[in-house]
Design a protein around this motif. Structure first.
Motif, PDB file in Angstrom:
ATOM      1  N   TRP A  60       9.105  14.032  -5.251  1.00  0.00           N
ATOM      2  CA  TRP A  60       9.332  15.280  -4.898  1.00  0.00           C
ATOM      3  C   TRP A  60      10.671  15.476  -4.406  1.00  0.00           C
ATOM      4  N   TYR A  61      11.498  14.795  -4.051  1.00  0.00           N
ATOM      5  CA  TYR A  61      12.923  14.648  -3.554  1.00  0.00           C
ATOM      6  C   TYR A  61      13.610  15.135  -4.863  1.00  0.00           C
ATOM      7  N   PHE A 102       0.692  -1.300   0.066  1.00  0.00           N
ATOM      8  CA  PHE A 102       0.063  -0.127   0.007  1.00  0.00           C
ATOM      9  C   PHE A 102       0.990   1.315  -0.115  1.00  0.00           C
ATOM     10  N   SER A 103       2.109   1.306   0.428  1.00  0.00           N
ATOM     11  CA  SER A 103       2.913   2.491   0.661  1.00  0.00           C
ATOM     12  C   SER A 103       3.651   2.828  -0.720  1.00  0.00           C
ATOM     13  N   GLN A 104       3.655   1.913  -1.642  1.00  0.00           N
ATOM     14  CA  GLN A 104       4.541   2.070  -2.721  1.00  0.00           C
ATOM     15  C   GLN A 104       4.110   3.371  -3.435  1.00  0.00           C
ATOM     16  N   PRO A 105       2.908   3.655  -3.521  1.00  0.00           N
ATOM     17  CA  PRO A 105       2.480   5.323  -4.192  1.00  0.00           C
ATOM     18  C   PRO A 105       2.921   6.122  -3.494  1.00  0.00           C
ATOM     19  N   ILE A 106       2.691   6.188  -2.066  1.00  0.00           N
ATOM     20  CA  ILE A 106       3.630   7.279  -1.195  1.00  0.00           C
ATOM     21  C   ILE A 106       5.052   7.297  -1.378  1.00  0.00           C
ATOM     22  N   PHE A 107       5.709   6.061  -1.420  1.00  0.00           N
ATOM     23  CA  PHE A 107       7.113   6.336  -1.506  1.00  0.00           C
ATOM     24  C   PHE A 107       7.398   6.859  -2.908  1.00  0.00           C
ATOM     25  N   GLY A 108       6.665   6.716  -4.117  1.00  0.00           N
ATOM     26  CA  GLY A 108       7.049   7.087  -5.315  1.00  0.00           C
ATOM     27  C   GLY A 108       6.745   8.776  -5.295  1.00  0.00           C
ATOM     28  N   LEU A 109       5.911   8.990  -4.636  1.00  0.00           N
ATOM     29  CA  LEU A 109       5.396  10.539  -4.662  1.00  0.00           C
ATOM     30  C   LEU A 109       6.608  11.073  -3.793  1.00  0.00           C
ATOM     31  N   PRO A 168      17.482  18.445  -7.583  1.00  0.00           N
ATOM     32  CA  PRO A 168      17.835  17.693  -8.919  1.00  0.00           C
ATOM     33  C   PRO A 168      19.359  17.554  -9.018  1.00  0.00           C
ATOM     34  N   GLU A 169      20.068  18.393  -8.487  1.00  0.00           N
ATOM     35  CA  GLU A 169      21.754  18.055  -8.633  1.00  0.00           C
ATOM     36  C   GLU A 169      22.198  17.169  -7.431  1.00  0.00           C
ATOM     37  N   SER A 170      21.578  16.717  -6.679  1.00  0.00           N
ATOM     38  CA  SER A 170      22.114  15.901  -5.571  1.00  0.00           C
ATOM     39  C   SER A 170      22.059  14.478  -6.114  1.00  0.00           C
ATOM     40  N   ASN A 171      23.233  13.779  -5.842  1.00  0.00           N
ATOM     41  CA  ASN A 171      23.097  12.432  -6.250  1.00  0.00           C
ATOM     42  C   ASN A 171      22.469  11.640  -5.101  1.00  0.00           C
ATOM     43  N   PHE A 172      22.610  12.117  -4.029  1.00  0.00           N
ATOM     44  CA  PHE A 172      22.139  11.269  -2.847  1.00  0.00           C
ATOM     45  C   PHE A 172      20.758  11.156  -3.141  1.00  0.00           C
ATOM     46  N   MET A 173      19.833  12.227  -3.225  1.00  0.00           N
ATOM     47  CA  MET A 173      18.572  12.398  -3.447  1.00  0.00           C
ATOM     48  C   MET A 173      18.156  11.858  -4.577  1.00  0.00           C
ATOM     49  N   THR A 174      18.801  11.814  -5.729  1.00  0.00           N
ATOM     50  CA  THR A 174      18.355  11.282  -7.140  1.00  0.00           C
ATOM     51  C   THR A 174      18.686  10.014  -7.259  1.00  0.00           C
TER      52      THR A 174
END
Length: 129
Positions: free
Chosen positions: A117-118, A106-113, A123-129
């Motif tokens: 957002w991150y 059930f949490s997969q759509p929330i994780f994707g959202l 967008p320039e952060s390798n850690f976040m992307t």
């Protein structure tokens, strides 16, 4: 009137047990594979839902046939069955394991959202992307 109300309440309980049906559609939509695998996945979903439906319906129908309106809502403890205590504990453990697996699905759509957002926020952060 009470019997009719209880019938609708039972149908509502069954519908509540099938809240995963929304997730099944999303799982099938994310499959980007060849048609044979898609057909296999749809068939597996159909078999799984059919077996679960058969199990729930047989428990409900047999419980009502055997006990009528006095059928217990909980098969394990509804009839005063509390011994052996370890059996009830194991059944409750399996329920927890089942719910943890459902939570992850059930949490997969929330994780994707959150991940999208991150990715947009940094967008320039390798850690976040």
């Amino acid at each position: 009137m009470e019997k009719l109300w209880n019938t609708f309440q039972a149908i509502g309980n069954i519908a509540f047990a099938y809240t995963f049906s929304v997730v099944i559609v999303e799982i099938q939509d994310t499959l980007k594979s060849s048609p044979p695998e898609n057909k296999t996945m749809k068939k597996a979903n159909f078999v799984g839902v059919s077996v679960t439906t058969l199990f729930y319906m047989s428990c409900g129908v047999l419980g009502y046939a055997a006990f009528g309106n006095k059928a217990a809502g909980n098969f394990l403890t509804g009839f005063g069955f509390y011994e052996p205590f370890w059996l009830i504990d194991i059944a409750n453990l399996f329920i927890v394991i089942h719910l943890v697996g459902a939570y992850q699905v059930f949490s997969q759509p929330i994780f994707g959202l959150v991940e999208n957002w991150y990715r947009e926020r940094w967008p320039e952060s390798n850690f976040m992307t």
